[in-house]
Design a protein around this motif. Structure first.
Motif, PDB file in Angstrom:
ATOM      1  N   GLN A 158      37.430  25.718  62.787  1.00 54.22           N
ATOM      2  CA  GLN A 158      36.995  27.104  62.625  1.00 54.22           C
ATOM      3  C   GLN A 158      37.390  27.651  61.259  1.00 54.22           C
ATOM      4  O   GLN A 158      36.619  28.355  60.601  1.00 54.22           O
ATOM      5  CB  GLN A 158      37.585  27.976  63.734  1.00 54.22           C
ATOM      6  N   LEU A 159      38.604  27.326  60.820  1.00 48.14           N
ATOM      7  CA  LEU A 159      39.053  27.761  59.498  1.00 48.14           C
ATOM      8  C   LEU A 159      38.176  27.137  58.411  1.00 48.14           C
ATOM      9  O   LEU A 159      37.854  27.787  57.412  1.00 48.14           O
ATOM     10  CB  LEU A 159      40.519  27.375  59.287  1.00 48.14           C
ATOM     11  N   GLY A 160      37.805  25.869  58.616  1.00 51.58           N
ATOM     12  CA  GLY A 160      36.928  25.206  57.673  1.00 51.58           C
ATOM     13  C   GLY A 160      35.566  25.883  57.593  1.00 51.58           C
ATOM     14  O   GLY A 160      35.005  26.054  56.504  1.00 51.58           O
ATOM     15  N   SER A 161      35.041  26.276  58.744  1.00 52.91           N
ATOM     16  CA  SER A 161      33.757  26.975  58.787  1.00 52.91           C
ATOM     17  C   SER A 161      33.843  28.315  58.063  1.00 52.91           C
ATOM     18  O   SER A 161      32.928  28.706  57.322  1.00 52.91           O
ATOM     19  CB  SER A 161      33.338  27.181  60.247  1.00 52.91           C
ATOM     20  N   MET A 162      34.974  29.025  58.276  1.00 54.90           N
ATOM     21  CA  MET A 162      35.174  30.310  57.604  1.00 54.90           C
ATOM     22  C   MET A 162      35.306  30.127  56.100  1.00 54.90           C
ATOM     23  O   MET A 162      34.798  30.936  55.309  1.00 54.90           O
ATOM     24  CB  MET A 162      36.417  30.993  58.183  1.00 54.90           C
ATOM     25  N   LYS A 163      35.974  29.041  55.690  1.00 56.25           N
ATOM     26  CA  LYS A 163      36.126  28.751  54.267  1.00 56.25           C
ATOM     27  C   LYS A 163      34.761  28.492  53.632  1.00 56.25           C
ATOM     28  O   LYS A 163      34.454  29.027  52.551  1.00 56.25           O
ATOM     29  CB  LYS A 163      37.029  27.527  54.085  1.00 56.25           C
ATOM     30  N   GLN A 164      33.930  27.671  54.288  1.00 52.79           N
ATOM     31  CA  GLN A 164      32.609  27.361  53.757  1.00 52.79           C
ATOM     32  C   GLN A 164      31.725  28.610  53.714  1.00 52.79           C
ATOM     33  O   GLN A 164      30.922  28.786  52.786  1.00 52.79           O
ATOM     34  CB  GLN A 164      31.949  26.275  54.609  1.00 52.79           C
ATOM     35  N   GLU A 165      31.879  29.479  54.710  1.00 52.89           N
ATOM     36  CA  GLU A 165      31.116  30.726  54.738  1.00 52.89           C
ATOM     37  C   GLU A 165      31.469  31.609  53.542  1.00 52.89           C
ATOM     38  O   GLU A 165      30.593  32.196  52.897  1.00 52.89           O
ATOM     39  CB  GLU A 165      31.398  31.473  56.047  1.00 52.89           C
ATOM     40  N   ALA A 166      32.771  31.700  53.246  1.00 51.48           N
ATOM     41  CA  ALA A 166      33.219  32.508  52.111  1.00 51.48           C
ATOM     42  C   ALA A 166      32.715  31.921  50.789  1.00 51.48           C
ATOM     43  O   ALA A 166      32.278  32.657  49.893  1.00 51.48           O
ATOM     44  CB  ALA A 166      34.740  32.591  52.102  1.00 51.48           C
ATOM     45  N   LEU A 167      32.772  30.596  50.666  1.00 58.37           N
ATOM     46  CA  LEU A 167      32.290  29.932  49.446  1.00 58.37           C
ATOM     47  C   LEU A 167      30.784  30.139  49.270  1.00 58.37           C
ATOM     48  O   LEU A 167      30.312  30.395  48.152  1.00 58.37           O
ATOM     49  CB  LEU A 167      32.618  28.441  49.488  1.00 58.37           C
ATOM     50  N   SER A 168      30.041  30.041  50.372  1.00 54.84           N
ATOM     51  CA  SER A 168      28.594  30.239  50.314  1.00 54.84           C
ATOM     52  C   SER A 168      28.261  31.666  49.894  1.00 54.84           C
ATOM     53  O   SER A 168      27.336  31.902  49.104  1.00 54.84           O
ATOM     54  CB  SER A 168      27.963  29.935  51.675  1.00 54.84           C
ATOM     55  N   GLN A 169      29.037  32.611  50.435  1.00 51.92           N
ATOM     56  CA  GLN A 169      28.822  34.011  50.089  1.00 51.92           C
ATOM     57  C   GLN A 169      29.062  34.233  48.600  1.00 51.92           C
ATOM     58  O   GLN A 169      28.295  34.923  47.931  1.00 51.92           O
ATOM     59  CB  GLN A 169      29.757  34.899  50.916  1.00 51.92           C
ATOM     60  N   TRP A 170      30.115  33.628  48.062  1.00 49.99           N
ATOM     61  CA  TRP A 170      30.447  33.771  46.641  1.00 49.99           C
ATOM     62  C   TRP A 170      29.386  33.091  45.770  1.00 49.99           C
ATOM     63  O   TRP A 170      28.936  33.657  44.765  1.00 49.99           O
ATOM     64  CB  TRP A 170      31.822  33.188  46.369  1.00 49.99           C
ATOM     65  N   ASN A 171      28.999  31.885  46.159  1.00 49.36           N
ATOM     66  CA  ASN A 171      28.028  31.130  45.349  1.00 49.36           C
ATOM     67  C   ASN A 171      26.630  31.736  45.368  1.00 49.36           C
ATOM     68  O   ASN A 171      25.824  31.471  44.473  1.00 49.36           O
ATOM     69  CB  ASN A 171      27.953  29.671  45.841  1.00 49.36           C
ATOM     70  N   SER A 172      26.351  32.529  46.395  1.00 49.42           N
ATOM     71  CA  SER A 172      25.021  33.148  46.497  1.00 49.42           C
ATOM     72  C   SER A 172      24.891  34.373  45.592  1.00 49.42           C
ATOM     73  O   SER A 172      23.777  34.887  45.400  1.00 49.42           O
ATOM     74  CB  SER A 172      24.738  33.555  47.939  1.00 49.42           C
ATOM     75  N   LEU A 173      25.996  34.842  45.034  1.00 47.17           N
ATOM     76  CA  LEU A 173      25.974  36.026  44.179  1.00 47.17           C
ATOM     77  C   LEU A 173      25.450  35.683  42.793  1.00 47.17           C
ATOM     78  O   LEU A 173      25.650  34.577  42.279  1.00 47.17           O
ATOM     79  CB  LEU A 173      27.386  36.618  44.057  1.00 47.17           C
ATOM     80  N   ASP A 174      24.783  36.651  42.172  1.00 48.75           N
ATOM     81  CA  ASP A 174      24.377  36.496  40.781  1.00 48.75           C
ATOM     82  C   ASP A 174      25.618  36.549  39.893  1.00 48.75           C
ATOM     83  O   ASP A 174      26.668  37.066  40.305  1.00 48.75           O
ATOM     84  CB  ASP A 174      23.413  37.616  40.387  1.00 48.75           C
ATOM     85  N   ALA A 175      25.514  36.041  38.705  1.00 56.01           N
ATOM     86  CA  ALA A 175      26.659  35.954  37.790  1.00 56.01           C
ATOM     87  C   ALA A 175      27.324  37.314  37.571  1.00 56.01           C
ATOM     88  O   ALA A 175      28.554  37.423  37.563  1.00 56.01           O
ATOM     89  CB  ALA A 175      26.207  35.365  36.450  1.00 56.01           C
ATOM     90  N   GLU A 176      26.499  38.366  37.404  1.00 58.70           N
ATOM     91  CA  GLU A 176      27.067  39.687  37.136  1.00 58.70           C
ATOM     92  C   GLU A 176      27.759  40.284  38.364  1.00 58.70           C
ATOM     93  O   GLU A 176      28.550  41.233  38.247  1.00 58.70           O
ATOM     94  CB  GLU A 176      25.990  40.650  36.639  1.00 58.70           C
ATOM     95  N   GLN A 177      27.470  39.731  39.556  1.00 53.48           N
ATOM     96  CA  GLN A 177      28.092  40.224  40.785  1.00 53.48           C
ATOM     97  C   GLN A 177      29.428  39.541  41.074  1.00 53.48           C
ATOM     98  O   GLN A 177      30.192  40.010  41.922  1.00 53.48           O
ATOM     99  CB  GLN A 177      27.159  40.005  41.983  1.00 53.48           C
ATOM    100  N   ARG A 178      29.699  38.465  40.380  1.00 55.35           N
ATOM    101  CA  ARG A 178      30.937  37.717  40.626  1.00 55.35           C
ATOM    102  C   ARG A 178      32.109  38.348  39.883  1.00 55.35           C
ATOM    103  O   ARG A 178      32.630  37.824  38.905  1.00 55.35           O
ATOM    104  CB  ARG A 178      30.765  36.253  40.212  1.00 55.35           C
ATOM    105  N   THR A 179      32.511  39.489  40.378  1.00 57.50           N
ATOM    106  CA  THR A 179      33.616  40.233  39.782  1.00 57.50           C
ATOM    107  C   THR A 179      34.910  39.953  40.542  1.00 57.50           C
ATOM    108  O   THR A 179      34.896  39.453  41.678  1.00 57.50           O
ATOM    109  CB  THR A 179      33.325  41.740  39.822  1.00 57.50           C
ATOM    110  N   THR A 180      36.011  40.296  39.905  1.00 55.89           N
ATOM    111  CA  THR A 180      37.311  40.138  40.553  1.00 55.89           C
ATOM    112  C   THR A 180      37.379  40.984  41.825  1.00 55.89           C
ATOM    113  O   THR A 180      37.919  40.564  42.846  1.00 55.89           O
ATOM    114  CB  THR A 180      38.443  40.557  39.598  1.00 55.89           C
ATOM    115  N   GLN A 181      36.801  42.174  41.755  1.00 58.60           N
ATOM    116  CA  GLN A 181      36.795  43.062  42.915  1.00 58.60           C
ATOM    117  C   GLN A 181      36.037  42.439  44.083  1.00 58.60           C
ATOM    118  O   GLN A 181      36.472  42.506  45.233  1.00 58.60           O
ATOM    119  CB  GLN A 181      36.165  44.405  42.536  1.00 58.60           C
ATOM    120  N   LYS A 182      34.896  41.802  43.783  1.00 58.28           N
ATOM    121  CA  LYS A 182      34.105  41.171  44.839  1.00 58.28           C
ATOM    122  C   LYS A 182      34.839  39.970  45.424  1.00 58.28           C
ATOM    123  O   LYS A 182      34.817  39.740  46.642  1.00 58.28           O
ATOM    124  CB  LYS A 182      32.751  40.717  44.278  1.00 58.28           C
ATOM    125  N   LEU A 183      35.515  39.219  44.561  1.00 53.87           N
ATOM    126  CA  LEU A 183      36.285  38.065  45.028  1.00 53.87           C
ATOM    127  C   LEU A 183      37.403  38.518  45.963  1.00 53.87           C
ATOM    128  O   LEU A 183      37.648  37.899  47.009  1.00 53.87           O
ATOM    129  CB  LEU A 183      36.866  37.316  43.830  1.00 53.87           C
TER     130      LEU A 183
END
Length: 250
Positions: A158-183
């Motif tokens: 389950q933790l692995g699934s949550m980790k992959q979900e978070a990574l997918s969410q981050w990778n789906s963002l446009d470059a300008e959306q990848r801010t420290t605040q969003k992370l």
């Protein structure tokens, strides 16, 4: 005292109570964070091995043939390179879920029979037990441990699934959306989900131990081993937190 001062005092007191409550509730997590910041990974792993050895020493009177997931298997679950079913099969835990389901449904789970050896009384608390009682206790403790390890495998998956979900969410963002605040937002959201999952898992472990305590007491067997299993679970959980906090902070 003026009304606004009274209101301010009440607000301050409420905040203090909330902070104290939060610190008590998160004491284990604060301890894990402290360990992660003050201890290197090799030492944490060494302490985990020592805790595992203590558990194995406490099980010397039982015929245990199931084993805990290895660090490599946990990593595979977290990285999504192995499924919970694959790890359970590798560890021989395929039947643990079925046993747990039967117990929770209240169906006909076979209850250990009382020893029929004449002249032998069944005494709890570590006192002398008949060979029949010890044999039944061995089987019950092994089933208990198998269910606990299966629970651990499910948790890591389950933790692995949550980790992959978070990574997918981050990778789906446009470059300008990848801010420290969003992370930080994604990380905090994931952290709160981890806390919720921890509460659920703690209850599952307590339920498993309570179920087998009742079964062991029914045959007059010693239940001290269950206390050792809870202590190991608590220590292992804290060590795992410290290990992964250390790993991802560095």
């Amino acid at each position: 005292m003026k009304r606004w001062k009274k209101v301010l005092l009440i607000v301050v007191l409420v905040l203090l109570v909330a902070v104290v409550g939060l610190l008590v509730w998160q004491r284990e997590n604060v301890g894990a964070l402290y360990t992660a910041l003050t201890t290197d990974q090799d030492t944490i792993l060494k302490n985990m091995e020592q805790s595992k050895q203590k558990l194995e020493d406490s099980l010397t009177d039982y015929d245990i043939t199931v084993f805990a997931p290895t660090k490599e298997q946990n990593e595979a679950l977290l990285n999504g390179t192995a499924s919970a079913d694959e790890i359970k099969t590798a560890l021989g835990l395929e039947n643990a879920d079925a046993q747990d389901a039967v117990s929770s449904d209240g169906a006909s789970t076979e209850e250990p029979s009382q020893s029929a050896v004449p002249g032998e009384s069944l005494k709890p608390g570590g006192q002398s037990q008949t060979g029949s009682t010890q044999s039944q206790a061995n089987a019950l403790v092994e089933k208990c441990i198998a269910e606990l390890y299966a629970c651990q495998v499910d948790l890591m998956a389950q933790l692995g699934s949550m980790k992959q979900e978070a990574l997918s969410q981050w990778n789906s963002l446009d470059a300008e959306q990848r801010t420290t605040q969003k992370l930080q937002e994604i990380g905090l959201n994931g952290l709160m989900k981890c806390y919720d999952l921890e509460v659920v898992t703690d209850q599952e472990v307590k339920t498993i131990l309570a179920t087998y305590r009742t079964k062991l007491e029914a045959i007059g067997a010693d239940t001290a081993v269950l206390d050792s299993l809870w202590k190991y679970y608590s220590n292992e959980k804290a060590a795992q937190k410290a290990y992964y906090i250390n790993k991802y902070l560095n």
